[in-house]
Write an enzyme that holds these catalytic residues in place. Structure first.
Site, short mmCIF file in Angstrom:
data_model
loop_
_atom_site.label_atom_id
_atom_site.label_comp_id
_atom_site.label_asym_id
_atom_site.label_seq_id
_atom_site.Cartn_x
_atom_site.Cartn_y
_atom_site.Cartn_z
N LYS A 71 -9.56 -3.65 -8.14
CA LYS A 71 -9.67 -2.08 -8.25
C LYS A 71 -8.41 -1.45 -8.62
CE LYS A 71 -11.56 -1.86 -4.23
NZ LYS A 71 -12.11 -3.01 -3.57
N LYS B 30 0.92 -1.20 -0.07
CA LYS B 30 0.05 0.06 0.04
C LYS B 30 0.76 1.14 0.05
CE LYS B 30 -3.97 -2.14 1.99
NZ LYS B 30 -4.96 -2.76 3.15
N LYS C 17 -4.35 -10.30 -12.06
CA LYS C 17 -5.20 -10.26 -11.02
C LYS C 17 -6.16 -9.34 -11.27
CE LYS C 17 -6.18 -9.65 -6.39
NZ LYS C 17 -6.58 -9.05 -5.19
P1 ADP Z 1 -9.39 -5.33 -4.94
O1 ADP Z 1 -8.25 -6.14 -5.05
O2 ADP Z 1 -10.11 -5.19 -5.99
O3 ADP Z 1 -9.09 -3.96 -4.11
P2 ADP Z 1 -10.11 -6.41 -2.30
O4 ADP Z 1 -8.73 -6.09 -1.80
O5 ADP Z 1 -11.01 -5.33 -1.58
O6 ADP Z 1 -10.28 -6.27 -3.80
O7 ADP Z 1 -10.85 -7.71 -2.02
C1 ADP Z 1 -12.05 -8.05 -1.17
C2 ADP Z 1 -12.02 -9.60 -1.18
O8 ADP Z 1 -12.32 -10.13 -2.49
C3 ADP Z 1 -10.96 -10.16 -0.61
O9 ADP Z 1 -11.26 -11.48 0.13
C4 ADP Z 1 -9.94 -10.75 -1.89
O10 ADP Z 1 -9.39 -11.82 -1.85
C5 ADP Z 1 -11.14 -11.04 -2.80
N1 ADP Z 1 -10.61 -10.65 -4.28
C6 ADP Z 1 -10.44 -9.37 -4.90
N2 ADP Z 1 -9.81 -9.70 -5.92
C7 ADP Z 1 -9.93 -11.16 -6.61
C8 ADP Z 1 -9.77 -11.65 -7.55
N3 ADP Z 1 -9.38 -11.09 -8.77
N4 ADP Z 1 -9.85 -13.17 -7.44
C9 ADP Z 1 -10.34 -13.72 -6.21
N5 ADP Z 1 -10.72 -13.11 -5.20
C10 ADP Z 1 -10.44 -11.50 -5.19
#
Ligand code: ADP
Ligand code: TRP
Length: 321
Positions: free
Chosen positions: A192, A110, A189
């Protein structure tokens, strides 16, 4: 089993969040005691905009409910509505070695992305440990990126137990390897922070733009291709019915798969797949007070579980005199 997981109220929900976290959580309602919550205190480590945080919390709640979370069959609440969690965080902080937090990848990532390194961001894993331990959770379904935070929670629980006597269950991460990483438009992956998402509740025009932007190679349509290496196929397979998927797979292997056509088909399937959720979402958005009431009742239930644990902690560490 007591199963618990939280999601940050930041940004539009995408299909990676759905397959990686929300769907497994919703599936867990059947045979488990399920705890699902929106972690607004965690979001506060990086969102300092009142409207954005408050609206994001409501939106995340509406999204979760629309996708099938049934508040009658689980405990669903907003983290900050159970203030006991912050007191437990403090107690756990006093047992957490600096080095344990300094090693956390998520904190380092971060900062590398330019988020200001405030104390809350550094202490994020301690708050997450308190989230989990306060409810004596046994299983925590998360994406791979959260694995280290679960290890931190176990370390802290273990330390507390050995200093003050058996108090906390040691939680286990549940990571589904098949769904651990949903690919984004560019094959990385879906996230956001990479701007490569397919948002579940985007409007039709926006959704089309995203699906059409899925990156594919330039092999001519008639040439055979390996479906498993194709980003479009890897997204398509999450949604397509089995018989149609088998046909498309044959087209890849034998030649004849046309990316443009598959994209349009994916768009249609996606739109239908989330149609019922979209309709429920419209209804819930029109009745925010109903959503607030669901969350209020959820917080009451969560609190009833949290208070006895915190009382025991207070007694054990010497805060009751
Ligand atoms: P982002 O990476 O979009 O910021 P978050 O970190 O807010 O997403 O993740 C929220 C939940 O969704 C977590 O449990 C995370 O492991 C899951 N998650 C996020 N992106 C993916 C992905 N591409 N594939 C599988 N799980 C995901
Ligand atoms: N850190 C998690 C994420 O970013 C969210 C979270 C906060 C969480 N508290 C939790 C997940 C407790 C599981 C259990 O995705």
């Amino acid at each position: 089993m007591r199963v618990l997981s939280g999601i940050q109220p930041s940004g539009q929900l995408h299909i990676g969040n759905y397959f990686g976290m929300m769907r497994p959580m919703i599936a867990n309602m059947a045979d488990n005691e399920l705890y699902a919550f929106i972690v607004d205190l965690h979001a506060l480590t990086s969102v300092h905009d009142q409207k954005q945080l408050a609206a994001g919390t409501m939106e995340a709640a509406v999204d979760f409910l629309s996708l099938g979370l049934d508040p009658e069959r689980c405990i669903f609440w907003v983290q900050s509505d159970v203030p006991e969690v912050t007191e437990l965080t403090w107690v756990l902080s006093t047992l957490t070695p600096m080095g344990l937090l300094e090693r956390c990848h998520s904190y380092k990532d971060k900062i590398a992305k330019g988020i200001a390194p405030n104390h809350g961001l550094f202490a994020y894993p301690v708050l997450m440990a308190a989230d989990i331990l306060l409810y004596q959770a046994q299983r925590v379904p998360v994406g791979k990126d959260q694995k280290q935070h679960l290890e931190v929670a176990r370390d802290i629980a273990h330390k507390f137990n050995s200093l003050f006597g058996e108090t906390f269950e040691l939680p286990e991460a549940v990571i589904d390897d098949d769904l651990a990483v949903v690919p984004g438009l560019d094959g990385q992956k879906m996230s956001k922070s990479y701007g490569n998402t397919i948002p579940i509740f985007a409007g039709e025009k926006e959704l089309k733009k995203r699906v059409m932007a899925i990156v594919t190679d330039s092999t001519p349509p008639e040439e055979p291709k390996d479906p498993d290496k194709c980003n479009l196929y890897n997204i398509y397979k999450l949604f397509a019915p089995a018989d149609r998927l088998a046909q498309v797979r044959d087209l890849y292997l034998g030649g004849g798969a046309m990316y443009g056509k598959i994209k349009l088909e994916l768009l249609e399937i996606l739109w239908e797949y989330f149609r019922p959720a979209r309709q429920r979402r419209e209804q819930l958005l029109a009745e925010p007070d109903q959503v607030r009431e669901i969350l209020r009742q959820g917080a009451e239930k969560a609190r009833a579980r949290a208070v006895p644990t915190l009382e025991q902690v207070r007694r054990r560490v010497g805060l009751v005199y």
